[in-house]
Write a protein that holds these residues in place. Structure first.
Motif, PDB file in Angstrom:
ATOM      1  N   PRO A  87     -28.775  -5.271  -1.719  1.00 28.63           N
ATOM      2  CA  PRO A  87     -27.916  -6.788  -1.591  1.00 28.63           C
ATOM      3  C   PRO A  87     -28.026  -7.628   0.439  1.00 28.63           C
ATOM      4  O   PRO A  87     -28.749  -6.636   1.276  1.00 28.63           O
ATOM      5  N   ARG A  88     -27.923  -8.803   0.048  1.00 23.20           N
ATOM      6  CA  ARG A  88     -28.139  -9.450   1.657  1.00 23.20           C
ATOM      7  C   ARG A  88     -27.552  -9.193   2.196  1.00 23.20           C
ATOM      8  O   ARG A  88     -28.057  -8.482   4.146  1.00 23.20           O
ATOM      9  N   SER A  89     -25.923  -8.281   1.911  1.00 21.34           N
ATOM     10  CA  SER A  89     -25.297  -7.853   3.211  1.00 21.34           C
ATOM     11  C   SER A  89     -26.211  -6.370   4.297  1.00 21.34           C
ATOM     12  O   SER A  89     -25.360  -5.451   5.410  1.00 21.34           O
ATOM     13  N   ALA A  90     -27.209  -6.330   4.059  1.00 22.02           N
ATOM     14  CA  ALA A  90     -27.532  -4.691   3.800  1.00 22.02           C
ATOM     15  C   ALA A  90     -27.821  -4.990   5.380  1.00 22.02           C
ATOM     16  O   ALA A  90     -28.099  -3.958   6.325  1.00 22.02           O
ATOM     17  N   TYR A  91     -28.250  -6.378   5.410  1.00 19.31           N
ATOM     18  CA  TYR A  91     -28.948  -6.109   7.743  1.00 19.31           C
ATOM     19  C   TYR A  91     -28.610  -7.754   7.159  1.00 19.31           C
ATOM     20  O   TYR A  91     -28.445  -9.091   7.368  1.00 19.31           O
ATOM     21  N   ASN A  92     -27.501  -6.968   8.889  1.00 19.92           N
ATOM     22  CA  ASN A  92     -26.765  -8.236   9.772  1.00 19.92           C
ATOM     23  C   ASN A  92     -27.095  -8.243  11.135  1.00 19.92           C
ATOM     24  O   ASN A  92     -27.135  -7.368  11.973  1.00 19.92           O
ATOM     25  N   HIS A  93     -27.692  -9.167  11.022  1.00 23.40           N
ATOM     26  CA  HIS A  93     -28.497  -9.988  12.770  1.00 23.40           C
ATOM     27  C   HIS A  93     -27.005  -9.848  13.902  1.00 23.40           C
ATOM     28  O   HIS A  93     -27.521  -8.989  14.545  1.00 23.40           O
ATOM     29  N   SER A  94     -26.498  -9.636  13.878  1.00 24.52           N
ATOM     30  CA  SER A  94     -24.530  -9.321  14.887  1.00 24.52           C
ATOM     31  C   SER A  94     -24.719  -8.100  14.682  1.00 24.52           C
ATOM     32  O   SER A  94     -23.830  -7.848  15.539  1.00 24.52           O
ATOM     33  N   ARG A  95     -24.860  -6.711  13.837  1.00 23.85           N
ATOM     34  CA  ARG A  95     -24.379  -6.301  13.811  1.00 23.85           C
ATOM     35  C   ARG A  95     -24.367  -4.949  15.198  1.00 23.85           C
ATOM     36  O   ARG A  95     -25.593  -5.293  15.026  1.00 23.85           O
ATOM     37  N   PRO A  96     -23.471  -4.376  15.171  1.00 22.21           N
ATOM     38  CA  PRO A  96     -24.328  -3.665  16.663  1.00 22.21           C
ATOM     39  C   PRO A  96     -25.336  -2.491  15.910  1.00 22.21           C
ATOM     40  O   PRO A  96     -25.297  -2.328  15.022  1.00 22.21           O
ATOM     41  N   VAL A  97     -26.027  -1.912  17.214  1.00 18.79           N
ATOM     42  CA  VAL A  97     -27.219  -1.333  17.224  1.00 18.79           C
ATOM     43  C   VAL A  97     -26.620  -0.092  16.391  1.00 18.79           C
ATOM     44  O   VAL A  97     -26.017   0.411  17.053  1.00 18.79           O
ATOM     45  N   SER A  98     -27.394   0.672  15.384  1.00 14.03           N
ATOM     46  CA  SER A  98     -26.568   1.898  15.072  1.00 14.03           C
ATOM     47  C   SER A  98     -27.379   3.088  15.453  1.00 14.03           C
ATOM     48  O   SER A  98     -27.968   3.152  16.233  1.00 14.03           O
ATOM     49  N   SER A  99     -26.948   4.638  15.836  1.00 11.75           N
ATOM     50  CA  SER A  99     -27.413   5.593  15.583  1.00 11.75           C
ATOM     51  C   SER A  99     -29.133   5.460  15.141  1.00 11.75           C
ATOM     52  O   SER A  99     -30.064   5.701  15.939  1.00 11.75           O
ATOM     53  N   LEU A 100     -28.960   5.585  14.032  1.00  8.49           N
ATOM     54  CA  LEU A 100     -30.314   5.392  14.273  1.00  8.49           C
ATOM     55  C   LEU A 100     -31.783   4.893  14.675  1.00  8.49           C
ATOM     56  O   LEU A 100     -32.559   5.263  15.061  1.00  8.49           O
ATOM     57  N   LEU A 101     -31.414   3.482  14.640  1.00  4.22           N
ATOM     58  CA  LEU A 101     -31.905   1.950  15.127  1.00  4.22           C
ATOM     59  C   LEU A 101     -32.107   2.805  16.441  1.00  4.22           C
ATOM     60  O   LEU A 101     -33.597   2.704  17.253  1.00  4.22           O
ATOM     61  N   ARG A 102     -31.183   3.228  17.187  1.00  3.76           N
ATOM     62  CA  ARG A 102     -31.331   4.121  18.600  1.00  3.76           C
ATOM     63  C   ARG A 102     -31.769   5.100  18.688  1.00  3.76           C
ATOM     64  O   ARG A 102     -33.197   4.985  20.028  1.00  3.76           O
ATOM     65  N   THR A 103     -32.028   5.510  18.344  1.00  4.18           N
ATOM     66  CA  THR A 103     -33.747   7.048  18.165  1.00  4.18           C
ATOM     67  C   THR A 103     -34.801   6.377  17.850  1.00  4.18           C
ATOM     68  O   THR A 103     -35.709   6.821  18.920  1.00  4.18           O
ATOM     69  N   GLN A 104     -34.985   5.099  17.043  1.00  5.15           N
ATOM     70  CA  GLN A 104     -35.999   4.823  16.456  1.00  5.15           C
ATOM     71  C   GLN A 104     -36.597   4.158  17.888  1.00  5.15           C
ATOM     72  O   GLN A 104     -37.968   4.801  18.394  1.00  5.15           O
ATOM     73  N   MET A 105     -35.879   3.312  18.951  1.00  7.47           N
ATOM     74  CA  MET A 105     -36.918   3.091  19.817  1.00  7.47           C
ATOM     75  C   MET A 105     -37.217   3.777  20.649  1.00  7.47           C
ATOM     76  O   MET A 105     -37.783   3.705  21.792  1.00  7.47           O
ATOM     77  N   LEU A 106     -35.746   4.886  21.234  1.00  8.93           N
ATOM     78  CA  LEU A 106     -35.903   5.623  21.713  1.00  8.93           C
ATOM     79  C   LEU A 106     -37.376   6.385  21.414  1.00  8.93           C
ATOM     80  O   LEU A 106     -38.621   6.649  22.950  1.00  8.93           O
ATOM     81  N   HIS A 107     -37.463   6.957  20.132  1.00  8.06           N
ATOM     82  CA  HIS A 107     -39.257   7.257  20.425  1.00  8.06           C
ATOM     83  C   HIS A 107     -40.218   6.152  20.587  1.00  8.06           C
ATOM     84  O   HIS A 107     -40.884   6.629  20.882  1.00  8.06           O
ATOM     85  N   LEU A 108     -39.895   5.086  19.721  1.00  8.62           N
ATOM     86  CA  LEU A 108     -40.847   4.124  19.880  1.00  8.62           C
ATOM     87  C   LEU A 108     -41.173   3.484  22.123  1.00  8.62           C
ATOM     88  O   LEU A 108     -42.393   3.216  22.258  1.00  8.62           O
TER      89      LEU A 108
END
Length: 117
Positions: free
Chosen positions: A10-31
């Motif tokens: 669904p389109r609601s699965a990605y929300n530009h203004s939603r706060p960063v989840s822990s999964l995204l935060r961890t991915q950014m740490l790895h990157l």
């Protein structure tokens, strides 16, 4: 074979203004750890702790991922040389001559293992 139907995301699965989840935060740490190995001119100089939304996280992830691909493509000609060296190492060598192996003598059993009557 049974076909498993997967519903469209669904389109609601990605929300530009939603706060960063822990999964995204961890991915950014790895990157960020991967980015530390980049040459200085390829680093983004983005402070990842300042990233607060999914849109900002997506932009950072997109930048680092595309840079990894660029660096990989630039290193491809050098990697061809390494693969030829590795191919030479994979070649089978002539078998060594077999020598008689020595048989180890059996140890005598100790007195402790023997049962006394």
């Amino acid at each position: 074979m049974t076909v498993i139907r997967i519903p469209k995301t669904p389109r609601s699965a990605y929300n530009h203004s939603r706060p960063v989840s822990s999964l995204l935060r961890t991915q950014m740490l790895h990157l960020r750890e991967a980015e530390k190995m980049f040459p200085l001119e390829y680093r983004s100089n983005i402070y990842i702790n300042a990233i607060k939304t999914e849109a900002e996280a997506a932009e950072y992830i997109r930048h680092v991922t595309s840079t990894i691909r660029q660096l990989h493509e630039a290193a491809a000609p050098r990697m061809a040389r390494v693969s030829t060296i590795a191919a030479a190492a994979d070649r089978k060598r002539a078998p060594k001559s077999k020598t008689k192996s020595r048989v180890k003598p059996k140890l005598k059993s100790s007195a402790k293992t023997k049962k006394r009557k």
